[in-house]
Scaffold this motif. Structure first.
Motif, PDB file in Angstrom:
ATOM      1  N   UNK B  29       0.821  -1.208   0.000  1.00 31.39           N
ATOM      2  CA  UNK B  29       0.000   0.000   0.000  1.00 31.39           C
ATOM      3  C   UNK B  29       0.862   1.269   0.000  1.00 31.39           C
ATOM      4  N   UNK B  30       0.331   2.349  -0.560  1.00 32.89           N
ATOM      5  CA  UNK B  30       1.011   3.637  -0.385  1.00 32.89           C
ATOM      6  C   UNK B  30       1.084   3.971   1.104  1.00 32.89           C
ATOM      7  N   UNK B  31       2.074   4.729   1.503  1.00 35.82           N
ATOM      8  CA  UNK B  31       2.159   5.151   2.904  1.00 35.82           C
ATOM      9  C   UNK B  31       0.969   6.064   3.232  1.00 35.82           C
ATOM     10  N   UNK B  32       0.552   6.046   4.513  1.00 37.51           N
ATOM     11  CA  UNK B  32      -0.656   6.802   4.867  1.00 37.51           C
ATOM     12  C   UNK B  32      -0.448   8.311   4.857  1.00 37.51           C
ATOM     13  N   UNK B  33      -1.558   9.048   4.732  1.00 37.52           N
ATOM     14  CA  UNK B  33      -1.531  10.495   4.920  1.00 37.52           C
ATOM     15  C   UNK B  33      -1.171  10.794   6.373  1.00 37.52           C
ATOM     16  N   UNK B  34      -0.416  11.837   6.598  1.00 37.57           N
ATOM     17  CA  UNK B  34      -0.032  12.204   7.965  1.00 37.57           C
ATOM     18  C   UNK B  34      -0.644  13.543   8.361  1.00 37.57           C
ATOM     19  N   UNK B  41      -0.607   9.023  11.395  1.00 38.13           N
ATOM     20  CA  UNK B  41      -1.486   8.715  10.256  1.00 38.13           C
ATOM     21  C   UNK B  41      -2.896   9.239  10.494  1.00 38.13           C
ATOM     22  N   UNK B  42      -3.495   9.772   9.471  1.00 38.21           N
ATOM     23  CA  UNK B  42      -4.856  10.283   9.571  1.00 38.21           C
ATOM     24  C   UNK B  42      -5.852   9.136   9.570  1.00 38.21           C
ATOM     25  N   UNK B  43      -6.964   9.329  10.307  1.00 41.57           N
ATOM     26  CA  UNK B  43      -8.076   8.385  10.230  1.00 41.57           C
ATOM     27  C   UNK B  43      -9.184   9.012   9.374  1.00 41.57           C
TER      28      UNK B  43
END
Lengths: 455, 455
Positions: B29-34, B41-43
């Motif tokens: 997966x791409x790394x998460x948004x921060x 990491x954003x929820x």
């Protein structure tokens, strides 16, 4: 039949392989073109210095009903045709009408209009005859763009005389034509005798369509291997544009439909004549009882307020004379008139049909037209050309009549093109600065007084 | 199978009824948004103040492979879709290549590009959630036009912050948006806190995309029932744009074709990600051995010369941080860069795929791109957008390689839109005043130095 789709495309195999020449089925023929020098009917050969031979033949031929479309033209048609027949479900819903509204959309090509259909044919026949260049004029630039595309495709050099004020105000139109390698010259120019004369007497003139035609014709007749081409009014143009109507007829036939009313905007008549061709044939033959409606601007009302008389086809009086509905070749629509449809006359074929009662005509003021355009854009998501929007206005009004009467009529109209290069006019409408103008009877009388005396 | 037609349209019944979410099939997966505040990491819920809930869900969902397209969206898609898959017979002939060239043309709608595919989805979900207005920013105006159309259709008020210099230089783009009832505000403006601050410190500024984003986000989060929407980069946008690739795949399947090479231009990645989606799926699954090529301007070379790092999605640093190929969020392409594709970063999904070796990338200088555009316009009669012309350039070069090797490869590229509003750039090219610019390593280093420190 399943639910009729929003957009219906014929397959390549289903595309018409012939054009239809409406004259072959007319009960009475339009009056002939006259030579202004001796007022005698022109013969095909008389047109050879101006048009290439095949086009001169098509111009004069009222016998042949169907012309095979040459393969080379069909090949280019296939790049952007068939054009879609669109069921205006959203517009119907917005209006709450029981009417079924269809439109034939000709704007899905780079020229942005139906003009390409005839430009291709005219460029092809010129190339086939071995001609080495063409000239034309353009005002707003739609025709010039279409012909530039066609000439570029057939590798035929083209000179476009563009009315100087358009040349300066519409640099983007000029740029498109140049991208297709056209030589675009602001008119009047010092490249022709007539241009030089006009510039001498009036150095600051911003030009006119009449002057641009005169320059284009002069350059064509004084250049070896060169001819002049025109995008509307002519019989040959209506022949080529019949592809619009033939496709629409075939598509509707497949969908199990036939229109009760066919509506088209009318300037010189190229779109209207093409769209209605097969439907008018059925009406003339008594096979269908339908209404056919021409829509024109109230500011340039050739059908609704013009005279059916012989007149020159151009302001400069260098062309033959045609019997047509005309406001007089000196007529110019008011400066506040935004769109095209500014021609003083009308296709002789359509003029004859209107005169003989086969067609109706209505006119609208431009703010009413732009109201319709904006509504249409919102629900159908196509930004229509101001010209096409005349037909939209009329189709909406017909659909609203059906709402009153409860009639489930089938309406077909021609959406000739897109309005991407008409945003100045849309801007004026959005900002509330657009005004209407209806010429007075006295304004029109001046044009009628100047009509040539032909008996 | 008979000869493959020039233009092939799926029927309405054949149109895809689902979008495809490429993440569901990615091996990594791409790394998460921060969250820039705490680098965590954003929820999904963290995005609710900015995006409507369904779009926030789509943004974060890497599980669901196929999303049913809601009926209301399908209904609007049917007004202008399916888009044609075109066999470039004339371009092949002109190049003398044994390659078969196909392109998927997304320019046949009033917004003039593929952007409408996601604009409709975003406007629909906002309306469905009961939101009462949207904001966005626009530079050149393509995205603003698409969203204006979609919002007008769903009767959702829209405010567009348009970079001031574009607002002044592109009055026609503004006029189209206004025709679709958008409230278009030149940015920076005095309608937001951030705009007023910028105007105070720099009253003569002509604005920037970064500033317009900041204004649009501020207005969205400070207005009841309002959200912000974006036309590229985001995962949700790639999901919606998968309609391009799914239609292309289905059409090619019916024609008995499958591409050896898929080529798309890349700015933020919305078109490229949509076009390649099903083909990349087949490649990831090992079912097809094909090449996928991203094409970018040499003046804004995120893939070919950028860093794979966490960065802000906007110049104003008000958005979350994403792991992507980036030139640094302060990077601005040189003033002589004519078209779009000027984004400093790149879709995180595409960045990950490129990083993992599933994709190639090339860059071209703009004069080479316009050469290709002009050749294409002449033989295919579509005036391409400068953005799309990057893909044309690459497709031509691939086809010329086939000419050398004799390989009969099948090439598919995305023609994202038309160039009607880019005539200033065409003019510069026609007149020989267009120049190229390649940033030096030192230019780029400044952007890299300003990257946020994330471990």
């Amino acid at each position: 039949m399943a639910k009729i789709p929003y957009r219906f495309y014929l397959t390549e195999e289903q595309m018409p392989k012939q054009w239809y020449n409406l004259r072959a089925d007319m009960k009475e023929q339009p009056d002939p073109l006259l030579n202004p020098a001796d007022l005698k009917p022109l013969k095909e050969e008389d047109l050879y210095p101006i048009f290439c031979k095949e086009l001169a033949h098509q111009e004069m031929d009222s016998e042949t009903a169907y012309y095979d479309i040459p393969d080379e033209i069909l090949e280019m048609y296939k790049i952007y045709r068939p054009s879609p027949l669109i069921r205006a479900y959203n517009l119907e819903k917005e209006l709450g009408t029981p009417a079924k509204i269809y439109y034939k959309f000709e704007g899905n090509n780079t020229s942005g209009s139906h003009k390409l259909n005839s430009a291709i044919a005219q460029a092809y026949y010129a190339k086939k005859q071995g001609l080495t260049s063409l000239t034309t004029e353009t005002g707003a630039g739609q025709w010039g763009t279409a012909l530039s595309e066609a000439c570029s495709y057939f590798k035929l050099p083209l000179t476009v005389f563009m009315v100087k004020c358009s040349y300066e105000q519409k640099p983007f139109r000029k740029a498109i034509m140049q991208t297709f390698d056209a030589n675009v010259i602001p008119s009047p120019s010092n490249t022709t005798e007539v241009g030089r004369k006009i510039l001498e007497s009036n150095p600051d003139t911003t030009g006119s369509l009449g002057c641009a035609i005169s320059e284009a014709v002069e350059k064509a007749v004084t250049t070896e291997g060169c001819r002049y081409v025109l995008g509307s009014v002519l019989n040959q143009v209506l022949l080529h544009q019949s592809i619009i109507g033939l496709e629409a007829e075939k598509a509707m036939n497949i969908l199990g439909e036939y229109p009760d009313v066919v509506i088209g905007c009318a300037g010189g008549g190229s779109n209207l004549g093409g769209l209605i061709a097969p439907f008018m044939r059925d009406k003339i033959k008594g096979e269908k009882d339908i209404r056919i409606v021409a829509v024109e601007p109230a500011s340039c009302p050739s059908f609704t307020r013009g005279k059916y008389a012989y007149d020159f086809c151009d302001t400069g009086k260098v062309t033959p004379m045609a019997k047509m509905y005309t406001l007089g070749c000196s007529f110019m629509p008011s400066a506040n008139h935004a769109g095209g449809l500014r021609y003083h006359g009308m296709s002789p074929i359509l003029s004859k049909l209107y005169h003989d009662g086969y067609m109706e005509a209505v006119s609208y003021e431009q703010t009413k037209v732009f109201e319709a355009a904006k509504l249409f854009a919102r629900v159908e998501t196509i930004l229509p050309a101001p010209e096409s929007s005349h037909a939209i206005r009329c189709a909406i009004d017909e659909a609203l009549k059906c709402k009153e009467t409860g009639e489930e009529k089938t309406i077909l109209f021609g959406l000739t093109g897109t309005g991407y290069f008409d945003m100045t006019a849309y801007n004026a409408f959005n900002e509330g600065t657009m005004s209407d103008y209806i010429p007075t009877d006295e304004d029109l009388q001046k044009g009628f007084d100047a009509l040539p005396k032909v008996e």
